[in-house]
Design a protein around this motif. Structure first.
Motif: not given
Lengths: 313, 273
Positions: A126, A129-130, A135, A148, A154, A188, B15-16, B18-19, B21-26, B28-29, B32, B252
Motif C-alpha cells: 500500500x 502504491x500511495x 515519482x 481525464x 475518464x 490527488x 487502504x484499498x 485510497x490505493x 484513488x491513487x491508481x485509477x488515473x494511472x 486510466x493512462x 488509454x 517507475x
C-alpha cells in the motif's frame, strides 16, 4: 598530499611551536576549503548570483533585447494593481487549500481510523502504491489529467455511467471549474504522500502507549488527540512545508493543462513569471513576480519550520 | 498489539480505497495507451490490446532522441553531483576550515530557493555566454541544484560515521583524501545510492530548466518532448498516454525495485533540512 598527513595528530606532538602550528592550521583550512570550492562555485554562479540579479532586474523595464530602463518599484506596484498579477497570487491561495490543507486533513482523518496500519501485512504494498504519484514526472501527470478531464475523458465517462450526465463539464475549459480541477490534481498527488508520512510517524509511537490508553478505556478520539496527533507534530510540519511550497511553485501542471486559461482563471505566479520573461517581453515585471514568490516561499518555510518540535527529526 | 478483526477490515478497506484513488488515473493512462488511437470516441475499455500507439508515439514523437538527451543529462548530473557532494559533505562533517559556516549557509540557500528565483537572469547570463541551446545549459544548473541537496545528504551521513575509524586511519598516515575514498566512502555506498536515485528522479523529471534553456528539438529532454508532442497532438489521448508511459517508465521501474530507498530518501531528505 603528504604535507597534511599528520595535521590532526600534530596537536598531540610536543615539538609543535606556536607559529608553525598556526601555519599548519592555515594550510589545513585552505585544503579543506578546496573540498567545498567546486560546489560553492556552482552554487554562486548558477543559483546565488542569478537570484540577486533577479532582484536587480525587477527594478527595471526590459524586454530582453533592447536597453533596460529604470522603473524603480513600479513593477511591484503593478503586482498589486494589475488585475492579472493580483489574480495569479489569489489563485495560489486556492491551490494551497487543495495541495496542502485538504490532503493533510484527509490523511490525518485516515490516520485516525487506521493508526496501526503499519503493523499490517501488505502495508509495504500500500505504501508503494500511495507514494507512486510522487515519482512520476509532473509533465506525465499533467497530460494524464488533461486526458481525464477531457470532454470524453475518464471523469465524464464515469459521471455518465452513474447517470449524472448533468454534472459533466469541460472541466479545464470552464471558468468555474478550471482552477478547482487543477487544484484537485494536487490533492490527488499529495494525499498519498501525507498518508505515508503520517503512518510512518505513528509507527514510531510505542505500541505500549496505545495499549495503556485502551486499558484506561480511552475512546478512539481521545487516543487520537492524546497520542497520535502530538506524536505526528514533526510529520505534520514536514507535510505542510512540502505541500505548501509545492503549491506555491505550481508551474508544470498549469503550463501543460491550461496555460493559465480559460481567460486568466488558472494563472499562477510561477506561470506569470515564466510567460512574462520568455514570451511577452516583460522581463522586469517577471522578475518582480519571481522575487515576491521567492520571498513568500522562504517566509512560509521559515514560519512552518518554527512549528517543528526541536527534538524530533 | 493485536488488532481486532473489525479494525483490520476497516483498515484494509480504507487502504484499498485510497490505493485505488491513487491508481485509477494511472490505470486510466495505461488503458488509454493500449486502446486504438482516436480522438473522438472517448474513454472506454478496449476490446483488444493495441501496442501500436507506443510504436507510433516513439516514431512520430522523436522519443528515441529525447531519451538519449535525458540519459546524457541525467547521468552527467549524477556523476558530477556525487563526486562533489561526497567531497563537500566530508569537509563539512569532518574538517574544520575558516568560513565553513558562511559557505554552508550559501549552500543552504541553494536548497531553499525555488527555480523561479534564479531562472530568468540565469537564462540571460547563459545566453550572453552562448551556452543556451546546448547540453551544458541543461546540465550545469541542475548540478548546482542537486549539489545543494547532495551536500546536506552526505554531510548528515558522514557526521554519523564513527570518528574512531577516521582517527585510526589518520594515525596510520592516510591523507584526508585517502581516508575519504578508501575508509569512509565504501561503507556509505547505500546512502550514496539513495542520493543518486533521488537526483536521477529529479533530473529525469525536470521540466522548467529544459523548457527555458533549449529550443532545438534535438536537445529536448523527454518531459519537454512530451510537452511539445502534446502541443501537436492535443487530443490524441492514446498517443499521449503511450508517450507518457514511455517517459515515466524508467523511474517507475526503478521505484518498484527500490521503493524503500525512494520513500525513506525523499521523506528523510526533506525532514532533515
Amino acid at each position: 598530499m603528504t604535507v597534511t598527513t599528520r595535521l590532526r595528530s600534530g596537536e598531540t606532538r610536543t615539538a609543535g611551536v606556536a607559529p608553525s602550528r598556526t601555519r599548519r592550521r592555515r594550510v589545513a583550512s585552505l585544503k579543506a576549503f578546496l573540498y567545498v570550492a567546486p560546489a560553492l562555485a556552482f552554487s554562486l554562479i548558477f543559483l546565488i548570483v542569478p537570484t540577486l540579479q533577479t532582484a536587480w532586474y525587477s527594478l527595471y523595464d526590459w524586454n530582453g533585447l533592447s536597453v533596460a530602463t529604470w522603473a524603480g518599484v513600479q513593477n511591484y506596484i503593478d503586482i498589486v494593481q494589475d488585475e492579472q498579477l493580483r489574480d495569479s497570487f489569489m489563485h495560489v491561495g486556492v491551490l494551497v487549500v487543495f495541495y496542502s490543507f485538504l490532503p493533510i486533513a484527509i490523511a490525518l482523518l485516515l490516520t485516525m481510523v487506521i493508526s496501526r496500519a503499519h503493523a499490517l501485512r501488505g502495508m509495504s504494498f500500500f505504501r508503494t502504491v500511495l507514494f507512486l504519484p510522487q515519482v512520476i514526472a509532473s509533465v506525465v501527470i499533467a497530460t494524464t489529467w488533461l486526458s481525464i478531464y477531457s470532454p470524453n475523458g475518464l471523469l465524464n465517462t464515469l459521471l455518465r455511467a452513474i447517470g449524472l450526465d448533468s454534472l459533466t463539464h469541460v472541466w479545464l475549459g470552464d471558468f468555474n471549474t478550471a482552477l478547482v480541477s487543477v487544484g484537485f490534481v494536487g490533492t490527488w498527488l499529495n494525499v498519498g504522500l501525507c498518508l505515508v508520512l503520517f503512518l510512518s510517524g505513528v509507527g514510531n509511537v510505542q505500541p505500549e502507549l496505545f495499549e495503556a490508553a485502551r486499558l484506561d478505556g480511552a475512546s478512539g478520539l481521545q487516543e487520537f488527540f492524546g497520542i497520535t496527533l502530538p506524536a505526528l507534530r514533526g510529520q505534520i510540519t514536514v507535510a505542510l512545508t512540502l505541500t505548501v511550497v509545492s503549491s506555491l511553485k505550481t508551474f508544470d501542471l498549469v503550463y501543460i493543462t491550461t496555460r493559465g486559461g480559460p481567460g486568466n482563471s488558472t494563472s499562477v505566479p510561477a506561470f506569470e513569471a515564466y510567460n512574462r520573461a520568455f514570451n511577452s517581453g516583460q522581463v522586469g515585471s517577471a522578475a518582480s513576480v519571481a522575487v515576491v514568490l521567492t520571498i513568500g516561499i522562504l517566509l512560509i518555510t521559515a514560519l512552518i519550520g518554527r512549528l517543528q518540535p526541536k527534538d524530533t527529526e | 498489539m493485536k488488532l481486532s478483526l473489525g479494525e483490520k477490515l476497516v483498515t484494509y478497506l480504507v487502504l484499498v480505497i485510497f490505493a485505488a484513488f491513487a491508481l485509477v488515473p494511472l490505470l486510466g493512462v495505461v488503458i488509454t495507451a493500449i486502446s486504438p488511437s482516436s480522438s473522438t470516441s472517448g474513454f472506454r475499455m478496449p476490446e483488444s490490446i493495441e501496442l501500436g500507439n507506443f510504436v507510433e508515439a516513439w516514431d512520430r514523437g522523436h522519443f528515441a532522441q529525447y531519451i538519449v538527451s535525458s540519459v546524457l543529462v541525467t547521468v552527467t548530473v549524477i556523476v558530477v553531483t556525487t563526486v562533489l557532494s561526497v567531497m563537500a559533505g566530508f569537509a563539512f562533517a569532518r574538517l574544520k576550515f575558516f568560513g565553513s559556516n558562511i559557505v554552508f549557509f550559501v549552500l543552504l540557500a541553494g536548497l531553499l530557493l525555488p527555480a523561479e528565483a534564479f531562472i530568468i537572469p540565469l537564462y540571460f547570463n547563459l545566453r550572453s555566454a552562448h551556452v543556451t541551446d546546448s547540453y551544458w545549459a541543461l546540465i550545469l544548473p541542475q548540478i548546482a541544484q542537486s549539489l545543494a541537496f547532495g551536500i546536506f545528504w552526505m554531510r548528515n551521513q558522514f557526521m554519523s560515521f564513527p570518528g574512531e575509524v577516521i582517527e585510526a586511519a589518520r594515525l596510520d598516515g592516510a591523507t584526508d583524501l585517502r581516508t575519504l575514498w578508501q575508509i569512509i566512502v565504501p561503507p556509505s555506498i547505500p546512502s550514496i545510492m539513495t542520493m543518486c536515485l533521488l537526483v536521477a528522479m529529479w533530473t529525469w523529471n525536470e521540466f522548467l530548466i529544459p523548457l527555458v534553456m533549449v529550443t532545438q528539438d534535438s536537445l529536448r529532454t523527454a518531459p519537454l518532448g512530451l510537452a511539445f508532442f502534446q502541443g501537436q497532438h492535443a487530443t490524441d489521448y492514446s498517443l499521449l498516454a503511450a508517450a507518457g508511459i514511455i517517459i515515466a517508465a524508467p523511474i517507475v521501474v526503478l521505484y518498484f525495485f527500490l521503493q524503500k530507498r525512494f520513500i525513506s530518501g525523499m521523506l528523510d531528505g526533506i525532514s532533515s533540512r
